[in-house]
Design a protein around this motif. Sequence first.
Motif, short mmCIF file in Angstrom:
data_model
loop_
_atom_site.label_atom_id
_atom_site.label_comp_id
_atom_site.label_asym_id
_atom_site.label_seq_id
_atom_site.Cartn_x
_atom_site.Cartn_y
_atom_site.Cartn_z
N ASP A 240 0.82 -1.21 0.00
CA ASP A 240 0.00 0.00 0.00
C ASP A 240 0.85 1.26 0.00
OD1 ASP A 240 -2.30 -1.46 -0.02
OD2 ASP A 240 -2.64 -1.35 2.14
N ALA A 241 2.07 1.16 0.53
CA ALA A 241 2.95 2.34 0.59
C ALA A 241 3.64 2.61 -0.73
CB ALA A 241 4.00 2.14 1.69
N GLN A 242 3.50 1.69 -1.72
CA GLN A 242 4.19 1.86 -3.00
C GLN A 242 3.44 2.84 -3.89
OE1 GLN A 242 7.21 0.44 -3.55
NE2 GLN A 242 6.99 -0.37 -1.47
N ASP A 243 4.20 3.63 -4.64
CA ASP A 243 3.61 4.53 -5.63
C ASP A 243 3.36 3.83 -6.96
OD1 ASP A 243 3.67 6.65 -3.85
OD2 ASP A 243 5.71 7.22 -4.42
N ASP A 244 3.99 2.69 -7.17
CA ASP A 244 3.87 1.96 -8.43
C ASP A 244 2.58 1.13 -8.40
OD1 ASP A 244 4.09 0.39 -10.67
OD2 ASP A 244 6.22 -0.04 -10.41
N ASP A 245 1.61 1.51 -9.23
CA ASP A 245 0.33 0.80 -9.25
C ASP A 245 0.49 -0.64 -9.69
OD1 ASP A 245 -1.01 3.00 -8.37
OD2 ASP A 245 -1.78 3.60 -10.32
N LEU A 246 1.43 -0.90 -10.61
CA LEU A 246 1.60 -2.27 -11.10
C LEU A 246 2.13 -3.18 -10.00
CD1 LEU A 246 1.48 -4.31 -13.34
CD2 LEU A 246 3.68 -3.48 -14.18
N GLN A 247 3.09 -2.69 -9.23
CA GLN A 247 3.61 -3.50 -8.12
C GLN A 247 2.52 -3.75 -7.08
OE1 GLN A 247 6.35 -5.05 -7.69
NE2 GLN A 247 7.85 -4.17 -9.09
N ARG A 248 1.71 -2.75 -6.81
CA ARG A 248 0.61 -2.95 -5.85
C ARG A 248 -0.39 -3.97 -6.37
NH1 ARG A 248 -2.23 2.41 -4.73
NH2 ARG A 248 -3.42 1.05 -3.35
N ALA A 249 -0.71 -3.88 -7.68
CA ALA A 249 -1.66 -4.83 -8.25
C ALA A 249 -1.10 -6.25 -8.21
CB ALA A 249 -1.99 -4.43 -9.69
N ALA A 250 0.20 -6.40 -8.48
CA ALA A 250 0.81 -7.72 -8.43
C ALA A 250 0.73 -8.31 -7.03
CB ALA A 250 2.27 -7.64 -8.90
N GLY A 251 1.03 -7.49 -6.02
CA GLY A 251 0.93 -7.96 -4.65
C GLY A 251 -0.49 -8.31 -4.25
N LEU A 252 -1.47 -7.50 -4.68
CA LEU A 252 -2.86 -7.77 -4.36
C LEU A 252 -3.34 -9.06 -4.99
CD1 LEU A 252 -4.28 -4.15 -4.69
CD2 LEU A 252 -4.26 -5.51 -2.61
N ALA A 253 -2.94 -9.30 -6.25
CA ALA A 253 -3.34 -10.54 -6.91
C ALA A 253 -2.78 -11.75 -6.17
CB ALA A 253 -2.88 -10.53 -8.36
N ARG A 254 -1.52 -11.63 -5.69
CA ARG A 254 -0.93 -12.75 -4.95
C ARG A 254 -1.63 -12.93 -3.59
NH1 ARG A 254 3.47 -15.48 -6.83
NH2 ARG A 254 3.57 -17.44 -5.69
N HIS A 255 -2.00 -11.85 -2.96
CA HIS A 255 -2.72 -11.95 -1.69
C HIS A 255 -4.11 -12.54 -1.89
CE1 HIS A 255 -0.26 -9.15 1.10
NE2 HIS A 255 0.52 -9.81 0.26
N ALA A 256 -4.74 -12.25 -3.04
CA ALA A 256 -6.03 -12.87 -3.34
C ALA A 256 -5.88 -14.38 -3.44
CB ALA A 256 -6.60 -12.29 -4.63
N ARG A 257 -4.77 -14.84 -4.02
CA ARG A 257 -4.51 -16.28 -4.09
C ARG A 257 -4.37 -16.88 -2.68
NH1 ARG A 257 -5.80 -20.13 -6.56
NH2 ARG A 257 -5.49 -18.90 -8.44
N ILE A 258 -3.69 -16.17 -1.79
CA ILE A 258 -3.54 -16.65 -0.41
C ILE A 258 -4.91 -16.75 0.27
CG2 ILE A 258 -2.60 -16.06 1.85
CD1 ILE A 258 -0.23 -14.78 0.42
N GLU A 259 -5.76 -15.76 0.04
CA GLU A 259 -7.09 -15.80 0.64
C GLU A 259 -7.92 -16.96 0.09
OE1 GLU A 259 -7.71 -14.14 3.11
OE2 GLU A 259 -6.56 -12.29 3.06
N LEU A 260 -7.76 -17.26 -1.18
CA LEU A 260 -8.50 -18.38 -1.76
C LEU A 260 -8.02 -19.71 -1.18
CD1 LEU A 260 -8.97 -17.60 -5.57
CD2 LEU A 260 -10.73 -17.92 -3.84
N LEU A 261 -6.71 -19.83 -0.97
CA LEU A 261 -6.20 -21.05 -0.36
C LEU A 261 -6.78 -21.26 1.03
CD1 LEU A 261 -2.45 -20.81 -1.43
CD2 LEU A 261 -4.08 -22.55 -2.17
N SER A 262 -7.13 -20.16 1.72
CA SER A 262 -7.73 -20.25 3.05
C SER A 262 -9.25 -20.28 2.98
CB SER A 262 -7.29 -19.05 3.90
OG SER A 262 -5.91 -19.06 4.08
N ARG A 263 -9.80 -20.32 1.76
CA ARG A 263 -11.25 -20.38 1.54
C ARG A 263 -11.94 -19.14 2.10
NH1 ARG A 263 -13.64 -26.33 2.58
NH2 ARG A 263 -15.43 -25.24 1.67
N ARG A 264 -11.28 -18.02 2.04
CA ARG A 264 -11.89 -16.73 2.43
C ARG A 264 -12.27 -16.02 1.14
NH1 ARG A 264 -7.98 -13.52 6.05
NH2 ARG A 264 -9.85 -12.29 6.39
#
Length: 934
Positions: A127-151
């Motif tokens: 969230d502290a990054q100014d680069d939107d692409l890096q933030r989007a990449a991190g968010l997509a990976r975090h979405a994968r983590i949430e899916l693995l936890s069935r959230r």
Amino acid sequence: MPPGPLHQQVSSALASWQLDSAEALLREVEGEVTAADRAAAPLTSLARAWADTLRAELLVRRLRLAGYSLLGDPLVDGGPEQEGPLDLHGDTGPLSDVPVDRDTRSESATHAALAISLVRSARAAFDAQDDDLQRAAGLARHARIELLSRRVDAAMDEAVEAASLLDPGLPPSPLLVHTLGSLAAVLADLELMPLALDYQRRAADVAAGLAGRATDDDDPADRELLAALAGETSTRLAALCAEVGEGLLEDGGTEAAAPHFAEARDLAVRALDQLPPTDAGVLDARVVHGWALVGLGEHDAAASVLRTVVGRTGEDRALLASAELGLGRALRRGGDPRAADDHLATALTLATEHGLPRLRRAALRELCTLHADLDDAARALPYLQAYLADELDRVDERRTRWVELFGRRKSLLETERAAGQLRRQAYEDPLTHLPNRRYAEARLDGLLSAGSAPALAVVDIDRFKAINDAAGHPGGDAVLRAVGQLLVEGCRGNDEVCRWAGDEFVILLPDTTAEQAERAMERIRRSIAAHDWSALGVSVPVRISVGIAQAARGDDRRTLFAAADGVLYDAKRAGRDRVVRLSGVTQTRAAEDTAATIEGTAGAAVDTPIEAAVEAVAAPIVGGVTVSPRFDGPDEHDGDPADAAGGFAGLLVEPDDESPAEATGPAPVDGQARTRTPLDELFGGPLRRPAGRRIGPAEPAPAAAEPVPAAPVGPPVTPPAPVARELGVPAGPDVIWGTGRSTEQVLALVREARRDHPDHPAVVVRASADTLVALASEHDAYTTMDAAAMSAAVGPVPEPRGRVGVLCASSGDTPIAAEAAFVARVSGADVVRVDDVGGSRIRPLLADPALLTDVDCLVVVAGLDAALASVVSGLTEVPVVAVPTSAGAGASFGGFGALLTMLNSAAPGVVVSSIDNGWSAGVFAARIARRTAR
């Protein structure tokens, strides 16, 4: 995908569930982060955020194998290996400090607690990054983590936010390709296949473009990496196409499924051509190729391809599950159900262990169909029940998401409705349901800024207090509503009737001349006079007076309203129940039928030339403005000091270019008008206004006087007659101190001040919040308020002239500085305020000299840093008003220290007010600014 080849290897190992290999690689990644970033910026380092994300995903995958979610909840209720939720608040230190067996609940709890911590820290860093692409990449990976936890809800939120950052204008890069692919995979797991296909197609297009731009001059290794990236994205797109085709095939749409299988086959073949022979992605492309061949009915060819993959998958359990499913499907559809059974059972086991829900449902469906075809109901039934349970779970998840989306939509509609109600409350008068003063001001500003020259009519109900007294307040309210309705009925569709305040209305008439507006208002005046008011229980005649002005070049809202309001005063003084207009060309009142005026006859003004009016009656004319005869009866508008000059609200004066000597005339003699003295400057003695075109109060012409003998030389000259004047009334606002007074006392004083001086604002300073709210409720549109200054002004605020700067030394001085700025503003000066400039924070003033020089007067408010006034005086020639405050250290003695410092200053051009007296400083500065700007 994280930056760097080592990160890429960790991600690939995680995707294939090679968790031990991923952990070994992750140690190398974390070693790199420790050397480069961990000590420098642990909360914002991008490398640290990616390392934490990968570590969290590894821990969540281990939790998944142990049967727990990220929050420590069992993934299968009542499973034999589970003993309820994990205790995440026990003694679970860092993972490296817990040397326990992997299968223990203690280690699972440690994994969960550490994963939660890592996810939070990584999310904060992204969230502290100014680069939107890096933030989007991190968010997509975090979405994968949430899916693995069935959230599912959390994964949906992360995916939506990531998608919002992936602007189509982002430059092509490998990171963009990996991010689009990761988001597509998440959307596919969320059962949003159309969206998944869109994002994966975009990833494939970007990857193909990157590979196509590579030239022979580029590094061969880079060219090979880009080719592999293009092949990988083609494989993933082919897999999604094949999956969509299988879904259509299961629903009986064979013809609709065929194009998807054909596209999947072509993409897989292209991927095999793009990928290097030793690349691990070759096996993925072959599996997808086999799936496409199965869908196209080429079962033998598909089985041949998939058998080679099954024997070479190694530790990639997800790939092995896909290959086993495809092979079992090819064998079942090719007529060998016995052989297919083992492969499908293996695919089901792998998909269940590694949390691959789409593969699991497909394997269950195939096994159920296989045993049903063999008439083995006993074995088909468990698979059918498991399949239906999975489908019901998926339906429940969909239903939950739809309920959530419905709730969000409902909340959005409620918010929009509430916003509409707030807009209506802000711009609608609750009594008459007409637009209010706030709307009228905004609309008038819009018309004038667009270059239009509208006419403005100010309508006032005559002797409304008598109506209220006779019919009571309910009857008065009914009259206001009825008058508003009659005004609307008498106007055109594009005219706008607004309730201004009390018994006053304004009518905005776009593209209308004053003469046209006068005819329309006369028709309305007659309709109101002829209306049957007895139906409302009103026995007192209801009449209106109307003042009309047309916008002239350079007019703003204030000057146009002041002009219309001024001629409304003329209508009142001429006997009420009449319409008076002001010409938009000459900004002079239209001449009235003087005989009718003297006799008090009601009716419209007659277009009589001014010259004819002068010949008919000796009405004084000063500065080109016809002065209407004054009506002798009582009126709620009487008492205006400007009434003696013809009744205009104070507008603008445009002096002639005559010399002072010409303007002054001959020197007066004894018994005649004398010149102004310094005492007159203080107490408002006799004043001779300059000649010129005047839109405002004019001096009455001097009465005839006995001639005075001339000087011995030159022809005799008749001197001007003496002008009898009373002691001048201060032109500034009236101050009411809220300190020590109750709300009722302040309201009573404000009413008295408004009654005595309706053309001046009544300023309340240092009032409580309750008092300010009460003032705004009672006077509404007439109230100007400043919460920081705890002050309010009730009544017309003069047009700003001149500029005052207010400098505040520190935050402790802010209330007094706010008070000085507010009072200067309502006293008729533009104000610019700069806070916190004491001590070393004076640099902004030094860097921008305009703050000190482009003003007519400076107010310096200081307590702890009282020397600021002397410093500022040395930097500018602008007069300075120093205001000591009681804020400061313990030795300030309630402000006496600051007061003595300012009084003992040797700096010239500084006057000092009493302690905490922002009011006096504001008035003084505004008077200097307005006089300087004249």
